[in-house]
Design a protein around this motif. Structure first.
Motif, PDB file in Angstrom:
ATOM      1  N   ARG A  93      38.771  26.701  41.477  1.00  0.00           N
ATOM      2  CA  ARG A  93      38.577  28.144  41.461  1.00  0.00           C
ATOM      3  C   ARG A  93      39.859  28.900  41.758  1.00  0.00           C
ATOM      4  N   GLN A 101      37.717  24.210  45.732  1.00  0.00           N
ATOM      5  CA  GLN A 101      36.337  24.695  45.666  1.00  0.00           C
ATOM      6  C   GLN A 101      35.997  24.803  44.200  1.00  0.00           C
TER       7      GLN A 101
ATOM      8  N   PHE B  33      32.849  20.715  52.227  1.00  0.00           N
ATOM      9  CA  PHE B  33      32.150  21.701  51.425  1.00  0.00           C
ATOM     10  C   PHE B  33      30.671  21.344  51.336  1.00  0.00           C
ATOM     11  N   TYR B  35      27.341  22.050  48.931  1.00  0.00           N
ATOM     12  CA  TYR B  35      26.893  22.529  47.629  1.00  0.00           C
ATOM     13  C   TYR B  35      25.365  22.446  47.560  1.00  0.00           C
ATOM     14  N   LEU B  45      28.504  26.203  45.093  1.00  0.00           N
ATOM     15  CA  LEU B  45      29.117  26.083  46.411  1.00  0.00           C
ATOM     16  C   LEU B  45      28.441  27.040  47.384  1.00  0.00           C
ATOM     17  N   THR B  48      32.390  26.624  52.819  1.00  0.00           N
ATOM     18  CA  THR B  48      33.471  25.717  53.192  1.00  0.00           C
ATOM     19  C   THR B  48      33.504  25.625  54.703  1.00  0.00           C
ATOM     20  N   GLU B  58      30.028  31.616  50.505  1.00  0.00           N
ATOM     21  CA  GLU B  58      30.169  32.199  49.177  1.00  0.00           C
ATOM     22  C   GLU B  58      29.184  33.356  49.017  1.00  0.00           C
ATOM     23  N   GLN B 103      38.074  14.818  44.638  1.00  0.00           N
ATOM     24  CA  GLN B 103      37.068  15.386  45.521  1.00  0.00           C
ATOM     25  C   GLN B 103      35.852  14.482  45.452  1.00  0.00           C
TER      26      GLN B 103
END
Lengths: 114, 114
Positions: A93, A101, B33, B35, B45, B48, B58, B103
């Protein structure tokens, strides 16, 4: 916000056939990730592309990022039942890429018939 | 690669109750993170989580609904509060890998709210 469109939404192929999944972004991609998800399981990291024109391979799976960095394709050669699952593309992002993210596409459900 | 475990793997809860999901990583990581993957949809998401600071949420996600703890560099919890059927989803935690562009995701927690 960045949007990722994947096509096709679902794909059914005969074992041994080749196939391609596309991921198109509304914005420049600074990092494009491909994951595979099996039902009831987490995401398996396949590969990540950063540079325009970059191509990476893992076993029979090859992914490319186009020169303009707005589209990526995932190609599977000689598909096997073990390739079945949901393929997701994700994008960084942030241009710095440090936050990681990810925004994800809607996924492509792949079925491989034996 | 990082090995991530989540507990519980699945749960069925009554509306109005809460569920706390645990995420354990086998190595120390700065950022974790969380999700959400709603039925038939891709990953979104939630927040964080950095060790020693408040989680960053978010748009569309608030701390009262999704409180997060991050007591150390290998562990985090996500609580989904005041559950409603719309919270039925798979919840996944994720961490950055050591290599550039990696990730990793946990196996997910499958939540069904009745």
């Amino acid at each position: 916000s960045q949007e990722l469109e994947q096509s096709p939404q679902s794909l059914i192929v005969q074992e041994g056939k080749n196939l391609t999944i596309n991921c198109t972004s509304s914005k420049t991609l600074y990092g494009l990730y491909w994951y595979k998800q099996k039902y009831g399981e987490g995401l398996i990291f396949l590969m990540m592309l950063q540079k325009g024109g970059e191509e990476k391979s893992h076993e029979k799976i090859t992914a490319k990022l186009d020169e303009k960095k707005q589209q990526s394709s995932l190609h599977i050669t000689a598909s096997q039942p073990s390739h079945a699952g949901i393929y997701l593309c994700g994008a960084d992002r942030f241009s710095s890429g440090s936050a990681r993210q990810l925004t994800f596409g809607s996924g492509t459900q792949l079925t491989v018939l034996p | 690669s990082a090995v991530i475990s989540q507990k519980p793997s699945r749960d069925i809860c009554q509306r109005g109750t809460s569920l706390t999901i645990q995420c354990q990583v086998d190595s120390q990581v700065t950022m974790m993170f969380w999700y959400r993957q709603q039925p038939g949809q891709s990953l979104t998401l939630i927040a964080t989580a950095n060790q020693g600071s408040e989680a960053t949420y978010e748009s569309g996600f608030v701390i009262d609904k999704f409180p997060i703890s991050r007591p150390n560099l290998t562990f985090s919890t996500l609580t989904v509060s005041n559950l409603s059927p719309e919270d039925s989803s798979i919840y996944l935690c994720s961490v950055l890998g050591q290599g550039v562009g990696t990730q990793y995701f946990g196996p997910g927690t499958r939540l069904l709210v009745l």
